[in-house]
Enzyme design. Structure first.
Site, mmCIF file in Angstrom:
data_model
loop_
_atom_site.group_PDB
_atom_site.id
_atom_site.type_symbol
_atom_site.label_atom_id
_atom_site.label_comp_id
_atom_site.label_asym_id
_atom_site.label_seq_id
_atom_site.Cartn_x
_atom_site.Cartn_y
_atom_site.Cartn_z
ATOM 1 N N LEU A 52 0.829 -1.057 -0.033
ATOM 2 C CA LEU A 52 -0.045 0.301 -0.031
ATOM 3 C C LEU A 52 1.013 1.409 -0.092
ATOM 4 O O LEU A 52 1.839 1.386 0.697
ATOM 5 C CB LEU A 52 -0.851 0.045 1.151
ATOM 6 C CG LEU A 52 -2.186 -1.090 1.184
ATOM 7 C CD1 LEU A 52 -2.617 -0.975 2.677
ATOM 8 C CD2 LEU A 52 -3.251 -0.718 0.331
ATOM 9 N N GLY A 76 1.723 -5.399 1.585
ATOM 10 C CA GLY A 76 0.641 -5.652 0.520
ATOM 11 C C GLY A 76 1.197 -6.350 -0.610
ATOM 12 O O GLY A 76 0.266 -7.015 -1.495
ATOM 13 N N ASN A 95 5.647 -6.984 6.519
ATOM 14 C CA ASN A 95 6.679 -6.456 7.657
ATOM 15 C C ASN A 95 5.963 -5.076 8.469
ATOM 16 O O ASN A 95 6.568 -4.069 8.728
ATOM 17 C CB ASN A 95 7.780 -5.780 6.883
ATOM 18 C CG ASN A 95 7.541 -4.863 5.757
ATOM 19 O OD1 ASN A 95 6.538 -4.862 5.367
ATOM 20 N ND2 ASN A 95 8.533 -3.916 5.383
ATOM 21 N N GLU A 96 4.623 -5.260 8.455
ATOM 22 C CA GLU A 96 3.904 -3.988 9.034
ATOM 23 C C GLU A 96 4.360 -3.417 10.402
ATOM 24 O O GLU A 96 4.528 -2.381 10.784
ATOM 25 C CB GLU A 96 2.419 -4.329 8.952
ATOM 26 C CG GLU A 96 1.531 -4.096 7.467
ATOM 27 C CD GLU A 96 1.798 -5.254 6.916
ATOM 28 O OE1 GLU A 96 1.073 -5.355 5.600
ATOM 29 O OE2 GLU A 96 2.572 -6.206 7.004
#
Length: 275
Positions: free
Chosen positions: A84, A129, A152-153
């Site tokens: 994103l 994403g 990896n957020e």
């Protein structure tokens, strides 16, 4: 949609239907019945609202074209998809943020539940994403050894939505997914192959495309109805929560993204990119 004829490696002409769009390029090999969807949004194929809408629209078009299979890949060097567009989440307009989130929900459902088999040819880095798009396909072929993939957020100070997490659990299992998600781990091609995040590792894009076609050719003698019903049964548990809780998921993401702590983390990340 225009048609073009190209000469393949065996010096025989194959009929391709071709459509070129601003952020996507699509071809359909009429002989094989295989579509190729190529992401082309420099510099990193970041998923903003317009790009997501275009991907969803193209998936609908492929459904209408009744293709036999699809390959998803990138036209950019070293990047499959960076996920994103983080700038969309920095001091966001709440209305646009909500639309981005709902469009991504719908795009994921469309890709995850396609009526035709799909292959992700991962020819570059694929965080967040981008990893989700790859995991949503039926088969993943990754070019190695120098690229990485993962959700990896947490390293960005944000939380992957539940359906991101559920998708990873469906691919690599509960324990490996929990470690991956909480640590925000990015896997090399070899590591991804070892844990089952990707299905094959190859040295270059041409080999990856060929592997993708070989996988799709497995379905030549399989009933499309049997394929779709089997896929729906296996994937129903993963999608059902989102289908039942789309508004709940939207409210969680919007609230968390608008929080001061997350906005601070996003700001710091964007500053690091400038350096």
């Amino acid at each position: 949609m225009l048609r073009r004829y190209i000469l393949n490696k065996t010096n025989t002409f194959i009929n391709y239907r071709y459509a070129s769009q601003s952020m996507l390029q699509s071809t359909i090999d009429d002989k094989l019945g295989i579509a190729t969807l190529v992401m082309n949004k420099p510099p990193v194929n970041s998923l903003n609202l317009e790009f997501l809408e275009e991907i969803k629209s193209q998936l609908t078009q492929f459904k209408n074209d009744k293709i036999r299979g699809m390959i998803l890949t990138s036209d950019l060097q070293k990047i499959f998809c960076a996920g994103l567009d983080i700038t969309e989440f920095s001091n966001p307009n709440p209305e646009r943020l909500s639309k981005i989130c709902t469009t991504f929900q719908d795009t994921w459902l469309a890709l995850y539940l396609t009526q035709f088999p799909t292959v992700a040819v991962i020819n570059g880095h694929s965080p967040a994403g981008g990893c989700l798009l790859a995991m949503s396909c039926d088969y993943r072929v990754m070019v190695g050894p120098n690229y990485t993939i993962g959700l990896n957020e947490t390293k960005l100070g944000i939380v992957a939505p539940k359906w991101f997490q559920d998708c990873m659990v469906a691919v690599i299992g509960q324990r490996k997914a929990e470690v991956s998600l909480t640590t925000g781990k990015m896997y090399t091609t070899d590591q991804a192959l070892q844990i089952g995040l990707v299905d094959e590792s190859v040295p270059d894009v041409d080999n990856a495309i060929n592997k993708g076609i070989q996988f799709l050719n497995n379905f030549q003698k399989i009933s499309p109805w049997a394929y779709k019903m089997t896929k729906d049964i296996r994937r129903q548990p993963t999608v059902q929560w989102l289908i039942d809780n789309k508004q709940k998921d939207l409210d969680f993401v919007v609230k968390s993204m608008m929080s001061p702590n997350v906005q601070k983390s996003i700001g710091l990340y964007l500053q690091s990119l400038k350096k």
